[in-house]
Scaffold this active site. Structure first.
Site, mmCIF file in Angstrom:
data_model
loop_
_atom_site.group_PDB
_atom_site.id
_atom_site.type_symbol
_atom_site.label_atom_id
_atom_site.label_comp_id
_atom_site.label_asym_id
_atom_site.label_seq_id
_atom_site.Cartn_x
_atom_site.Cartn_y
_atom_site.Cartn_z
ATOM 1 N N TYR A 36 0.918 -1.132 0.072
ATOM 2 C CA TYR A 36 0.147 0.344 -0.016
ATOM 3 C C TYR A 36 1.177 1.623 0.343
ATOM 4 O O TYR A 36 1.656 1.897 0.932
ATOM 5 C CB TYR A 36 -0.842 0.437 1.266
ATOM 6 C CG TYR A 36 -2.345 -0.956 1.594
ATOM 7 C CD1 TYR A 36 -3.430 -0.780 0.276
ATOM 8 C CD2 TYR A 36 -2.602 -2.022 1.911
ATOM 9 C CE1 TYR A 36 -4.310 -2.023 -0.006
ATOM 10 C CE2 TYR A 36 -3.215 -2.446 2.494
ATOM 11 C CZ TYR A 36 -4.398 -2.671 1.501
ATOM 12 O OH TYR A 36 -5.557 -3.560 0.581
ATOM 13 N N LYS A 91 -1.991 -5.913 -8.734
ATOM 14 C CA LYS A 91 -2.927 -5.829 -8.124
ATOM 15 C C LYS A 91 -3.773 -4.737 -7.998
ATOM 16 O O LYS A 91 -4.107 -3.651 -7.284
ATOM 17 C CB LYS A 91 -2.833 -6.527 -6.064
ATOM 18 C CG LYS A 91 -3.888 -7.467 -6.147
ATOM 19 C CD LYS A 91 -3.160 -7.638 -4.522
ATOM 20 C CE LYS A 91 -4.246 -8.655 -4.294
ATOM 21 N NZ LYS A 91 -5.099 -8.483 -2.961
#
Ligand SMILES: Cc1cc2nc3c(=O)[nH]c(=O)nc-3n(C[C@H](O)[C@H](O)[C@H](O)COP(=O)(O)O)c2cc1C
Length: 392
Positions: free
Chosen positions: A167, A266
């Site tokens: 992240y 992703k």
């Protein structure tokens, strides 16, 4: 009006032929298992109820739910029913070979464990228990940026290379620090999740949280639970939070320059983004909608897979996750071009109920189901599973 025996017989025949009746009949034949031990599990879904029984409502709700009306979760499952199997007969299937190659490493199966944050919420050994299971079953594990145990410790536990899910911190300085730390821990692949840059609405999870009346101070800083992002082990000291909404394809170029790790994106769901990823030198893609936890009323991942594979081209491996619960689901994804296939919630259910042994059992079951499907379909090697193996 009087009903004759013939009327009744005709009505029963009608019922027996109806799909609704068939579904009800099938359900009645399959009472839910109440698992007391891990060995009693027959299939992945058996672990769901076992997890629900042991988890506090807030933790269960966070894990089980999606966003808004939870429709993308349903789309992921429904998607697999859009494809049927086309078995070929009279092929020698005595020695199925499930191995696949990814970035120069050969794996025993095409299965991988998706990044799932905060796994000590589900079991006291969290990500380390999963690493032990992944080691025992020689399975690829992707560690979440929201891990409850630092990357160094998980990488040390795992007996093969650990992939790390990023992240992205909002500040570039934070990104540099985090990426360098992950690289130093020995991770060969960085998986940047790009489906939460726009924020999300965890509505069902919030309803469960409000229904959970426990005092959570023993594990959380607030009696109502929750954790500040900068208290996560991987984001300690990194200011400004994560998932910058300003991120563009230029950030892919910057990341590529920053690290020697392979870069996988992703959360790709369209051919447009797959093509851009290829143009920007991305090394791999995961077709994912975050298990229905990012955007609601999206398409099932299996429904978008072929579109992404075609645009990505042969050079870039494409992986898939979302709603995978059966060996036949894995097989369909492989047939439509996935190189590897991931599970999220199923291993978390098993982790919650039985720790490491549960995760191992999930991997065993899914592998056995995939192997059986490969045999049944006359495709004993992964490379033989092509689009001709499914209806479209
Ligand atoms: C509780 C939970 C936490 C998750 N945390 C992350 C995460 O930290 N990073 C990430 O990229 N994906 C995360 N995901 C998404 C998974 O990596 C994966 O895409 C998804 O779970 C696959 O769908 P499935 O649960 O239906 O198998 C999470 C999913 C769940 C259920």
């Amino acid at each position: 009006m009087r009903h004759t025996a013939n009327d009744r017989r005709r009505f029963l025949q009608f019922l027996a032929a109806s799909p609704l009746y068939a579904a009800a009949w099938a359900h009645a034949q399959r009472p839910e298992l109440t698992l007391e031990t891990v060995d009693q599990a027959i299939t992945l879904l058996d672990f769901e109820e076992a997890a629900r029984r042991v988890l506090p409502p807030a933790h269960w709700g966070y894990m089980a739910s999606g966003v808004d009306d939870d429709q993308t979760i349903k789309a992921n499952r429904d998607g697999f029913t859009h494809f049927g199997l086309r078995p070929r007969r009279l092929v020698d299937v005595t020695k199925p070979d499930l191995s696949v190659e990814l970035f120069g490493t050969t794996w025993d199966t095409p299965l991988f464990l998706c990044p799932v944050g905060g796994q000590r919420m589900f079991h006291r050994d969290g990500e380390v228990a999963v690493a032990r299971a992944a080691s025992a079953k020689k399975t690829l594990q992707i560690l979440s940026s929201a891990t409850s145990i630092p990357v160094e410790e998980v990488a040390k536990t795992l007996t093969h290379p650990l992939w790390y899910q990023l992240y992205m911190p909002v500040t570039w300085d934070g990104t540099e620090r985090l990426v360098k730390r992950v690289e130093a821990a020995g991770c060969p692949v960085l998986v940047w999740t790009i489906d939460l840059l726009g924020g999300r609405n965890l509505e069902t999870a919030e309803r469960f949280r409000r229904a959970d009346t426990r005092d959570c101070s023993a594990c959380h800083s607030s009696p109502r639970g929750g954790r500040a992002i900068d208290q996560l082990p991987m984001l300690e000291g990194i200011k400004g939070g994560m998932n910058p909404p300003a991120a563009t394809w230029e950030y892919v170029d910057r990341l590529k320059k920053l690290t020697r790790m392979k870069l996988v994106l992703k959360g790709v769901e369209t051919h447009e983004d797959a093509r851009l990823a290829r143009e920007h030198g991305v090394d791999g893609l995961i077709v994912s909608n975050h298990g229905g936890r990012a955007l609601d009323t999206g398409r099932g991942t299996i429904d978008v897979l072929a579109e992404v594979v075609d645009a990505a081209g042969a050079r870039i491996p494409v992986m898939l996750d979302g709603g995978v619960r059966r060996g036949t689901d894995v097989f369909k994804a492989l047939a439509l071009g996935a190189r590897a296939v991931g599970i999220g919630r199923p291993y978390v259910w098993a982790l919650s109920a039985f720790g490491q042994a549960g995760v191992e059992k999930v991997l065993d079951i899914l592998r056995a189901e995939l192997q059986m499907t490969m045999r049944q379909c006359g495709t004993p090697a992964i490379k033989q599973i092509t689009r001709g193996a499914v209806t479209s």
